[in-house]
Design a protein around this motif. Structure first.
Motif, PDB file in Angstrom:
ATOM      1  N   ILE B 104       0.839  -1.209   0.000  1.00  0.00           N
ATOM      2  CA  ILE B 104       0.000   0.000   0.000  1.00  0.00           C
ATOM      3  C   ILE B 104       0.871   1.255   0.000  1.00  0.00           C
ATOM      4  CG2 ILE B 104      -1.655   1.310   1.406  1.00  0.00           C
ATOM      5  CD1 ILE B 104      -3.059  -1.413   1.910  1.00  0.00           C
ATOM      6  N   CYS B 105       1.947   1.256   0.774  1.00  0.00           N
ATOM      7  CA  CYS B 105       2.858   2.415   0.727  1.00  0.00           C
ATOM      8  C   CYS B 105       3.453   2.540  -0.671  1.00  0.00           C
ATOM      9  CB  CYS B 105       3.977   2.276   1.754  1.00  0.00           C
ATOM     10  SG  CYS B 105       3.421   2.575   3.430  1.00  0.00           S
ATOM     11  N   SER B 106       3.843   1.407  -1.250  1.00  0.00           N
ATOM     12  CA  SER B 106       4.453   1.416  -2.575  1.00  0.00           C
ATOM     13  C   SER B 106       3.453   1.913  -3.618  1.00  0.00           C
ATOM     14  CB  SER B 106       4.947   0.009  -2.919  1.00  0.00           C
ATOM     15  OG  SER B 106       5.571  -0.011  -4.169  1.00  0.00           O
ATOM     16  N   ALA B 107       2.219   1.417  -3.548  1.00  0.00           N
ATOM     17  CA  ALA B 107       1.203   1.836  -4.522  1.00  0.00           C
ATOM     18  C   ALA B 107       0.915   3.329  -4.383  1.00  0.00           C
ATOM     19  CB  ALA B 107      -0.082   1.023  -4.333  1.00  0.00           C
ATOM     20  N   THR B 108       0.937   3.835  -3.146  1.00  0.00           N
ATOM     21  CA  THR B 108       0.714   5.270  -2.933  1.00  0.00           C
ATOM     22  C   THR B 108       1.783   6.079  -3.664  1.00  0.00           C
ATOM     23  OG1 THR B 108      -0.191   4.744  -0.760  1.00  0.00           O
ATOM     24  CG2 THR B 108       0.420   7.045  -1.138  1.00  0.00           C
ATOM     25  N   GLY B 109       3.034   5.683  -3.488  1.00  0.00           N
ATOM     26  CA  GLY B 109       4.125   6.376  -4.169  1.00  0.00           C
ATOM     27  C   GLY B 109       4.055   6.187  -5.672  1.00  0.00           C
ATOM     28  N   MET B 110       3.685   4.984  -6.078  1.00  0.00           N
ATOM     29  CA  MET B 110       3.640   4.651  -7.513  1.00  0.00           C
ATOM     30  C   MET B 110       2.592   5.493  -8.238  1.00  0.00           C
ATOM     31  SD  MET B 110       1.724   2.893  -9.901  1.00  0.00           S
ATOM     32  CE  MET B 110       0.737   1.557  -9.250  1.00  0.00           C
ATOM     33  N   LEU B 111       1.406   5.686  -7.614  1.00  0.00           N
ATOM     34  CA  LEU B 111       0.351   6.466  -8.270  1.00  0.00           C
ATOM     35  C   LEU B 111       0.811   7.908  -8.469  1.00  0.00           C
ATOM     36  CD1 LEU B 111      -2.794   5.032  -6.422  1.00  0.00           C
ATOM     37  CD2 LEU B 111      -2.072   4.605  -8.789  1.00  0.00           C
ATOM     38  N   ASP B 112       1.571   8.390  -7.504  1.00  0.00           N
ATOM     39  CA  ASP B 112       2.113   9.727  -7.611  1.00  0.00           C
ATOM     40  C   ASP B 112       3.126   9.837  -8.756  1.00  0.00           C
ATOM     41  OD1 ASP B 112       1.374  11.763  -5.795  1.00  0.00           O
ATOM     42  OD2 ASP B 112       3.557  12.096  -5.514  1.00  0.00           O
ATOM     43  N   GLU B 113       3.970   8.825  -8.893  1.00  0.00           N
ATOM     44  CA  GLU B 113       4.962   8.809  -9.981  1.00  0.00           C
ATOM     45  C   GLU B 113       4.243   8.818 -11.332  1.00  0.00           C
ATOM     46  OE1 GLU B 113       7.201   5.248  -9.114  1.00  0.00           O
ATOM     47  OE2 GLU B 113       7.970   6.066  -7.223  1.00  0.00           O
ATOM     48  N   ALA B 114       3.178   8.027 -11.432  1.00  0.00           N
ATOM     49  CA  ALA B 114       2.440   7.957 -12.697  1.00  0.00           C
ATOM     50  C   ALA B 114       1.794   9.306 -12.990  1.00  0.00           C
ATOM     51  CB  ALA B 114       1.388   6.845 -12.634  1.00  0.00           C
ATOM     52  N   LYS B 115       1.289   9.957 -11.934  1.00  0.00           N
ATOM     53  CA  LYS B 115       0.654  11.268 -12.120  1.00  0.00           C
ATOM     54  C   LYS B 115       1.665  12.292 -12.634  1.00  0.00           C
ATOM     55  CE  LYS B 115      -2.664  11.590  -8.914  1.00  0.00           C
ATOM     56  NZ  LYS B 115      -3.061  11.944  -7.551  1.00  0.00           N
ATOM     57  N   LYS B 116       2.925  12.143 -12.204  1.00  0.00           N
ATOM     58  CA  LYS B 116       3.974  13.058 -12.683  1.00  0.00           C
ATOM     59  C   LYS B 116       4.385  12.735 -14.127  1.00  0.00           C
ATOM     60  CE  LYS B 116       6.707  12.493  -8.927  1.00  0.00           C
ATOM     61  NZ  LYS B 116       7.892  12.581  -8.037  1.00  0.00           N
ATOM     62  N   GLY B 117       3.850  11.645 -14.663  1.00  0.00           N
ATOM     63  CA  GLY B 117       4.170  11.283 -16.040  1.00  0.00           C
ATOM     64  C   GLY B 117       5.420  10.435 -16.176  1.00  0.00           C
TER      65      GLY B 117
END
Ligand SMILES: Cc1cc2nc3c(=O)[nH]c(=O)nc-3n(C[C@H](O)[C@H](O)[C@H](O)COP(=O)(O)OP(=O)(O)OC[C@H]3O[C@@H](n4cnc5c(N)ncnc54)[C@H](O)[C@@H]3O)c2cc1C
Ligand code: SF4
Ligand code: FES
Ligand code: FES
Lengths: 328, 166
Positions: B104-117
């Protein structure tokens, strides 16, 4: 883990002053150093934390190249618009390495200096010339599936595990360093790594306390770029074989070729002979085969890694075909 | 040493060798972050440092005194689950649950990375739009192993939240 003194450097000058004292290690992302310290393969008495140094910029240079701070994380470098645009082979190599979490921590400088993943190097219960000079190399007659086929010596057959450094070698990168005496050095990546010979524990030309501050890429090379990594899992595994290639075709002939390889040697491998076999030739199977022949002329397997010879040949040919498909 | 974790200040005096993970678990009683391998290979220890996901086992606590650290305890609580946490419950994204805080921590960070493109290894184009297909989610989450192999349901849970975010 053996205990150590810890200090945080505020400037590169601070860092090299600290680094000049024997048995000190810089810590950047820590993803390789701490791994090895937990196993007591690395046992520094002092650690100088360079993670807060202001070396985290990626800047355009006047000559059209790119200067990358040594602390720029692998994740940020892979996603940098200028890298994506001019050096896609570098983005692709970085993205093929490690995991999202590790790339967020791993630094540009640290990635060059990560140590081999040889199983015996990691197993302190057995000899290893790289870990304990003169103790022997059990990999030669042991499990050597991940080991090198080029550039090996009697003393060591380990590979350099980096993906990033392979792309950096194809791109003719220069490393910029600061020495404890205040001197700066510019070291071409082609001179940065050392062959194992009978001193496999010495892996680069860096001197004690010498800090990588920047990495410089020359202006974007002509041609198309690709990075292809072959590994045991689809993700989150080191390369068995990888190819970074930059190839330009002009008027039906290959005008320029830069080829670097991971998983084959003790350093990211570059083969001028393979490149020469392509230049001036039509981008066809015959030239690709000749390049593979030239690359692998001195290749030597050690049993369980024999498969790397045909695997490298096929991977190289596939990459060259993909890169030149619509140019032929 | 002084730390800021989930917005709360902590003082601790751990041995200099203490990893961020051991600081959280052994010194501060924040046992949500888990130790699987202690070598960066499993992702169970994933936390967010200044919003970025990292493996807390491969970094020293002393290096993070000026950082904002977020652990699973700061992402949500049993009475007030974060959307990703409820999605994991809804989709049965776990069996034993050991890898879950890290997922869940990883997915939280991952969604943010994807949002940054940020592109990934499987992205067709390096500068195109990021659509979080199953293939993209799997690649971006490959640093989190699950011994119970709840992967299909983990991907379902993350896809649901990624869809809402888009
Ligand atoms: C599970 C796992 C999987 C991985 N998979 C891959 C993979 O598939 N491909 C890949 O390429 N890599 C992979 N890695 C390795 C990872 O890329 C390296 O650990 C990372 O790049 C090292 O960078 P760092 O900043 O963390 O280095 P550190 O661990 O901080 O340092 C490594 C070494 O470099 C020295 N150093 C660091 N910075 C400098 C500097 N500026 N000047 C001089 N010396 C310096 C340190 O003293 C130390 O000796 C993997 C790692 C793990 C744990
Ligand atoms: S191959 Fe090199 S690193 Fe591996 S056991 Fe032999 S000497 Fe050590
Ligand atoms: S415990 Fe940190 S990655 Fe496994
Ligand atoms: S749910 Fe058991 S390890 Fe993932």
């Amino acid at each position: 883990m053996k205990t150590f003194d810890y200090s945080r450097a505020d400037t590169p000058q601070d860092a090299v002053k600290g680094g000049a004292v024997g048995n000190t290690r810089f810590i950047a992302g820590g993803t390789n150093l701490l791994d090895l310290m937990k196993l007591q393969i690395e046992t520094p008495e002092r650690i100088v934390d360079i993670s807060r140094l202001a070396l985290n910029e990626v800047e355009a240079m006047d000559d059209g190249g790119l200067r990358i701070g040594a602390m720029v994380p692998n994740a940020d470098l892979a996603a940098h618009p200028q890298v994506i645009k001019a050096y896609p082979v570098l983005s692709r190599a970085l993205l093929a390495g490690a995991s999202g979490q590790l790339r967020n921590k791993a630094s540009t400088g640290g990635n060059f200096l990560q140590r081999t993943r040889c199983y015996y190097f990691y197993d302190t219960a057995v000899p290893c010339n790289k870990r304990e000079p003169g103790s022997g190399c059990p990999a030669k007659e042991g499990f050597n599936r991940i080991h090198a086929i080029l550039g090996t010596s009697d003393a060591c057959i380990a590979t350099h595990p980096s993906d990033m450094a392979v792309a950096m070698r194809a791109l003719d990168t220069t490393l910029v360093t600061l020495k404890p005496d205040g001197d700066r050095r510019r070291i071409s990546i082609h001179e940065f790594y050392r062959l194992p010979g009978d001193t496999p524990h010495i892996e680069t030309v860096l001197e004690e306390g010498e800090l990588i501050t920047h990495v410089e890429l020359p202006p974007a090379p002509a041609g198309k770029q690709a990075y292809r990594k072959v590994r045991d899992r689809a993700s989150y595994a080191f390369a068995l074989v990888s190819v970074a290639a930059i190839v330009a075709v002009d008027d039906g002939k290959i005008a320029n070729a830069s080829l670097a390889f991971g998983g084959l040697g003790p350093m990211p491998w570059r083969s001028e002979a393979a490149e020469a076999a392509l230049i001036g030739k039509a981008p066809e199977r015959e030239a690709f085969e000749a390049a593979a022949d030239a690359l692998l002329a001195d290749a030597k397997g050690f049993g369980s890694n024999d498969f790397k010879i045909p695997l490298t040949r096929r991977t190289l040919i596939a990459v060259l075909r993909d890169l030149t498909e619509d140019a032929a | 040493m002084h730390f800021t974790i989930n917005g709360t200040k902590y003082d601790a005096d751990p041995d200099i060798r203490t990893s961020l993970l051991d600081l959280l678990r052994e010194h501060l009683g924040l046992t949500g972050s888990k130790k699987g391998c202690d070598h960066g290979q499993c992702g169970a220890c994933t936390v967010l440092v200044n919003g970025r996901r990292i493996n807390s086992c491969l970094t020293l606590a002393v290096m993070h005194q000026d950082d904002e650290i977020t652990t699973i305890e700061g992402i949500g609580t049993p009475d007030n689950l974060a959307p990703l946490q409820s999605a994991f419950v809804r989709h049965d994204g776990f069996q034993c649950g050991y890898c879950t805080p890290g997922q869940i921590c990883s997915a939280t960070g991952m969604l943010d990375e994807a949002k940054k493109g940020w592109p990934s290894h499987v992205s067709e184009s390096l500068d195109g739009d990021i659509a979080l297909s199953d293939e993209e989610i799997r690649e971006r989450m490959s640093g989190n192993l699950c011994r119970c192999s709840a992967y299909p349901n983990i991907v379902d849970a993350i896809r649901e939240i990624a869809g809402e975010d888009a």
